[in-house]
Scaffold this motif. Structure first.
Motif, PDB file in Angstrom:
ATOM      1  N   UNK A   1      16.072   8.109   3.800  1.00  0.00           N
ATOM      2  CA  UNK A   1      15.794   6.682   3.991  1.00  0.00           C
ATOM      3  C   UNK A   1      14.311   6.397   3.724  1.00  0.00           C
ATOM      4  N   UNK A   2      13.443   7.295   4.157  1.00  0.00           N
ATOM      5  CA  UNK A   2      12.001   7.123   3.899  1.00  0.00           C
ATOM      6  C   UNK A   2      11.740   7.137   2.393  1.00  0.00           C
ATOM      7  N   UNK A   3      12.275   8.151   1.719  1.00  0.00           N
ATOM      8  CA  UNK A   3      12.047   8.272   0.264  1.00  0.00           C
ATOM      9  C   UNK A   3      12.506   7.016  -0.467  1.00  0.00           C
ATOM     10  N   UNK A   4      13.645   6.486  -0.057  1.00  0.00           N
ATOM     11  CA  UNK A   4      14.143   5.297  -0.749  1.00  0.00           C
ATOM     12  C   UNK A   4      13.209   4.113  -0.503  1.00  0.00           C
ATOM     13  N   UNK A   5      12.692   4.012   0.706  1.00  0.00           N
ATOM     14  CA  UNK A   5      11.750   2.931   0.993  1.00  0.00           C
ATOM     15  C   UNK A   5      10.471   3.084   0.168  1.00  0.00           C
ATOM     16  N   UNK A   6      10.043   4.324  -0.014  1.00  0.00           N
ATOM     17  CA  UNK A   6       8.825   4.587  -0.787  1.00  0.00           C
ATOM     18  C   UNK A   6       8.984   4.105  -2.234  1.00  0.00           C
ATOM     19  N   UNK A   7      10.177   4.184  -2.780  1.00  0.00           N
ATOM     20  CA  UNK A   7      10.417   3.693  -4.150  1.00  0.00           C
ATOM     21  C   UNK A   7      10.035   2.218  -4.293  1.00  0.00           C
ATOM     22  N   UNK A   8      10.333   1.434  -3.277  1.00  0.00           N
ATOM     23  CA  UNK A   8       9.986   0.017  -3.342  1.00  0.00           C
ATOM     24  C   UNK A   8       8.482  -0.212  -3.327  1.00  0.00           C
ATOM     25  N   UNK A   9       7.775   0.681  -2.662  1.00  0.00           N
ATOM     26  CA  UNK A   9       6.307   0.580  -2.592  1.00  0.00           C
ATOM     27  C   UNK A   9       5.670   1.017  -3.908  1.00  0.00           C
ATOM     28  N   UNK A  10       6.164   2.107  -4.476  1.00  0.00           N
ATOM     29  CA  UNK A  10       5.497   2.685  -5.650  1.00  0.00           C
ATOM     30  C   UNK A  10       6.060   2.161  -6.973  1.00  0.00           C
ATOM     31  N   UNK A  11       7.248   1.609  -6.981  1.00  0.00           N
ATOM     32  CA  UNK A  11       7.858   0.930  -8.117  1.00  0.00           C
ATOM     33  C   UNK A  11       7.730   1.658  -9.463  1.00  0.00           C
ATOM     34  N   UNK A  12       8.200   2.889  -9.501  1.00  0.00           N
ATOM     35  CA  UNK A  12       8.247   3.580 -10.790  1.00  0.00           C
ATOM     36  C   UNK A  12       7.767   5.017 -10.688  1.00  0.00           C
ATOM     37  N   UNK A  13       6.522   5.201 -10.297  1.00  0.00           N
ATOM     38  CA  UNK A  13       6.000   6.542 -10.121  1.00  0.00           C
ATOM     39  C   UNK A  13       5.805   6.793  -8.643  1.00  0.00           C
ATOM     40  N   UNK A  14       6.560   7.716  -8.074  1.00  0.00           N
ATOM     41  CA  UNK A  14       6.457   7.999  -6.644  1.00  0.00           C
ATOM     42  C   UNK A  14       5.185   8.816  -6.408  1.00  0.00           C
ATOM     43  N   UNK A  15       4.072   8.131  -6.442  1.00  0.00           N
ATOM     44  CA  UNK A  15       2.763   8.785  -6.412  1.00  0.00           C
ATOM     45  C   UNK A  15       1.716   7.752  -5.990  1.00  0.00           C
ATOM     46  N   UNK A  16       0.720   8.186  -5.228  1.00  0.00           N
ATOM     47  CA  UNK A  16      -0.378   7.280  -4.861  1.00  0.00           C
ATOM     48  C   UNK A  16      -1.699   7.834  -5.420  1.00  0.00           C
ATOM     49  N   UNK A  17      -2.339   8.725  -4.675  1.00  0.00           N
ATOM     50  CA  UNK A  17      -3.665   9.208  -5.060  1.00  0.00           C
ATOM     51  C   UNK A  17      -3.695   9.842  -6.436  1.00  0.00           C
ATOM     52  N   UNK A  18      -2.640  10.512  -6.807  1.00  0.00           N
ATOM     53  CA  UNK A  18      -2.575  11.153  -8.115  1.00  0.00           C
ATOM     54  C   UNK A  18      -2.649  10.135  -9.241  1.00  0.00           C
ATOM     55  N   UNK A  19      -2.386   8.873  -8.927  1.00  0.00           N
ATOM     56  CA  UNK A  19      -2.566   7.785  -9.898  1.00  0.00           C
ATOM     57  C   UNK A  19      -3.703   6.860  -9.450  1.00  0.00           C
ATOM     58  N   UNK A  20      -4.565   7.393  -8.599  1.00  0.00           N
ATOM     59  CA  UNK A  20      -5.765   6.677  -8.159  1.00  0.00           C
ATOM     60  C   UNK A  20      -5.435   5.356  -7.464  1.00  0.00           C
ATOM     61  N   UNK A  21      -4.475   5.392  -6.575  1.00  0.00           N
ATOM     62  CA  UNK A  21      -4.197   4.200  -5.796  1.00  0.00           C
ATOM     63  C   UNK A  21      -3.917   4.592  -4.343  1.00  0.00           C
ATOM     64  N   UNK A  22      -3.999   3.648  -3.453  1.00  0.00           N
ATOM     65  CA  UNK A  22      -3.861   3.903  -2.033  1.00  0.00           C
ATOM     66  C   UNK A  22      -2.975   2.823  -1.426  1.00  0.00           C
ATOM     67  N   UNK A  23      -2.397   3.129  -0.262  1.00  0.00           N
ATOM     68  CA  UNK A  23      -1.531   2.147   0.387  1.00  0.00           C
ATOM     69  C   UNK A  23      -1.877   2.029   1.862  1.00  0.00           C
ATOM     70  N   UNK A  24      -1.824   0.811   2.367  1.00  0.00           N
ATOM     71  CA  UNK A  24      -2.005   0.546   3.799  1.00  0.00           C
ATOM     72  C   UNK A  24      -0.740  -0.158   4.273  1.00  0.00           C
ATOM     73  N   UNK A  25       0.019   0.519   5.127  1.00  0.00           N
ATOM     74  CA  UNK A  25       1.377   0.043   5.423  1.00  0.00           C
ATOM     75  C   UNK A  25       1.657  -0.084   6.912  1.00  0.00           C
ATOM     76  N   UNK A  26       2.471  -1.066   7.236  1.00  0.00           N
ATOM     77  CA  UNK A  26       3.173  -1.112   8.515  1.00  0.00           C
ATOM     78  C   UNK A  26       4.583  -0.604   8.232  1.00  0.00           C
ATOM     79  N   UNK A  27       5.156   0.107   9.195  1.00  0.00           N
ATOM     80  CA  UNK A  27       6.529   0.539   8.977  1.00  0.00           C
ATOM     81  C   UNK A  27       7.373   0.284  10.217  1.00  0.00           C
ATOM     82  N   UNK A  28       8.664   0.251  10.030  1.00  0.00           N
ATOM     83  CA  UNK A  28       9.578   0.158  11.164  1.00  0.00           C
ATOM     84  C   UNK A  28      10.796   1.012  10.859  1.00  0.00           C
ATOM     85  N   UNK A  29      11.425   1.478  11.902  1.00  0.00           N
ATOM     86  CA  UNK A  29      12.676   2.239  11.777  1.00  0.00           C
ATOM     87  C   UNK A  29      13.665   1.598  12.740  1.00  0.00           C
TER      88      UNK A  29
END
Lengths: 149, 149, 149, 149, 149, 149
Positions: free
Chosen positions: D79-107
């Motif tokens: 469920x986490x991985x699937x949610x991450x897809x919506x955040x990264x929209x294509x490449x499941x990667x942050x720092x490796x593509x020089x970007x960062x995320x600040x997130x609130x989450x809920x379960x």
């Protein structure tokens, strides 16, 4: 990268894809001198399988690959797929995402490495436009795939 | 595609990426005549973030983008990512898959469309080699990303 | 993130996608006060191109984008694609993987940043269900794409 | 989609991710009345594994999942991985593509379907910003993952 | 990994996919002794949805899953998708990339973990060939997906 | 698929990956009789590059590939990458998504096709577990990559 620019198989393939049968004559002469084979073509489609098929057909008809040998077709196929990645940049899909591509392609087969044991390699280059199925609503795209053959 | 070849922003970017500061002088003159801006650079890395950073830094320093405006950096960033797809062809990853890339890059900013309302676009081109972290065990790769800015 | 919650263009788009023409009236008033434009719609399909087309058509008809200008359609298209990633979570495909989606969508266009130079941005939100082509065999999915325009 | 809006587990998770411990009190009361469990949290990172770890830790500590049972952790992880897809929209990667995320989450964990046999499901929602590692050079992103547990 | 080889649900599924109704009789006896259920089948197609459908239909008909319960179909669906990744290795697509697959499949449902709380899991295995739509121009491919059910 | 089961290079590679140096002796005899080469190994890691490196090193040391010839390393590398897809099933990433893998691998090099012109091919098989970095919180995974060499 090879010092010898004329042996840069990928660069050569791209330059051929930028032009048509009448262009890049000096490059073609150089390729002939090296004993390399190449062909050029054109394909527009909303379905990737048509693009793959057009390139495969051209490669077979022009004798760039031996269509009786699966290992040659396998090498070509993967070079095409890799080139398609550069065109689609993320989702390997056209019509299914409501977009279309109009492409020139080239295929070059030769020996880009000095060492004899490295043998033959194949390069597939794609150049053209990708965009909405609306005239002019498109921008350029490029792709290059290289494989040992 | 535009009839006017000189306005093919992607093709121009690729040709610049094929050369260095001394090359493609007539192309550079044409770009200057059109009032377009461009820059060139070089980067080798096993980490994609270094490649992204090198291109962004070059674009900022050479004044191709205004680094105080997020929308410009956003446009550039997505053009870079799209170009990287052509280099990596499937997995947007280098060192994590034990491979490295040595690239020349170029950035061109201009108005490729005749219609004034289409405004400015940016093209990022990458050309070089990708392969194992072993000298000579590499082949060419190319990538192009285009975005409105 | 912007302190001013009313300017959170993505959050606003999601809240609109959660509702229909009758809902979120106070939000709509706020958007109107800010001078932002928006629209809402509904689409169910096993083919992604139909979803893309429905959103594009709605955006054009409601005047959210100028359909004569490619750069506007280009910005919208990429925002749609990014939103689709959140819905499909891995494979950007529906019917080809034997699944279907029933979605509400919204598009918001406005100025989320305080700095004037940041200009206009567009957000596309999708909310609905995805699942087997069997009634009730589905769960919720959501997607958001944001782009400068 | 369920007629009963209060049982829309994904929508509920998103609304919780939009707020903090003090917000959405009436929603929380409804969840309590349904006997569903939920938690909220916050995480900022350039590395996806930190985001995955923060969500997993929160779910374990708040007793949303039983951390001694792999099948529960497996359901949460996907469920986490699937949610991450919506955040990264294509490449499941942050720092490796020089970007960062600040997130609130809920379960949210509960029974969204009327049929008893459908049992429990888990929803992970992410909401926040993604962008360059430069203050303000970021836009919103959202992700939702749902799995049976 | 479990010391007890007979409980390796993935390995068992692969061995079943390597054979047909007449093969692996001793394995089948062991599965029966464990009280696990399984089925086998065969499907050839250029469209992934046909492969997904064939496996789902077989699982329902053979009673491996309860087709009235979405959570069971959801678990099976994701196991199938994961197995398909091993077959397609990069682009989850067949005919759209001008290739076809001829596959044997198996589904195994059982309790691979010693701990009772881990409950039931499902494994989907695929084995066969993928290649051009030309007889013999194909090589082997394999895929395995595992999920809690 | 080849009628002659003993020449199914992918199946053979998987069976070798299921066992260790002591297992599958009759299969190994058959491979020896065919004049095919093979090796086996073991690797556990949270970083894919370590897995790639372990397989490459084993292939070089056991003489399955000639490490002085790039075309051989290129063929092996792509076979490894394709096998990794089956293990990771969607995101080609381990530690970056907070997961780890413990794998047995095998490499087989031989002539799976009857036609002499098809020459040599290489198969890389991976079998083991993937999961959280917590003992026992893992399930099986399998991958197979095949390439002409």
């Amino acid at each position: 990268m090879l010092e010898d620019v004329s042996r840069r198989i990928g660069r050569n393939a791209i330059l051929l894809a930028f032009t048509n049968e009448e262009g890049e004559l000096s490059l073609k002469k150089e390729l002939a001198k090296l004993g390399w084979s190449y062909c050029q073509g054109k394909v527009g489609a909303m379905e990737l399988q048509k693009i793959v098929a057009a390139i495969e057909t051209s490669a077979k008809r022009q004798g760039i690959v031996n269509h009786d040998v699966y290992r040659e077709m396998h090498a070509l196929y993967h070079a095409i797929l890799e080139a398609v990645h550069g065109i689609t940049r993320g989702q390997v899909e056209l019509g299914g995402l409501l977009r279309t591509a109009g492409l020139r392609f080239s295929i070059v087969r030769g020996k880009p490495y000095e060492k004899e044991a490295e043998g033959e390699w194949i390069a597939v280059a794609l150049y053209g436009t990708i965009g909405a199925p609306v005239r002019g609503f498109e921008h350029e795209a490029i792709g290059l795939g290289i494989n040992h053959i």
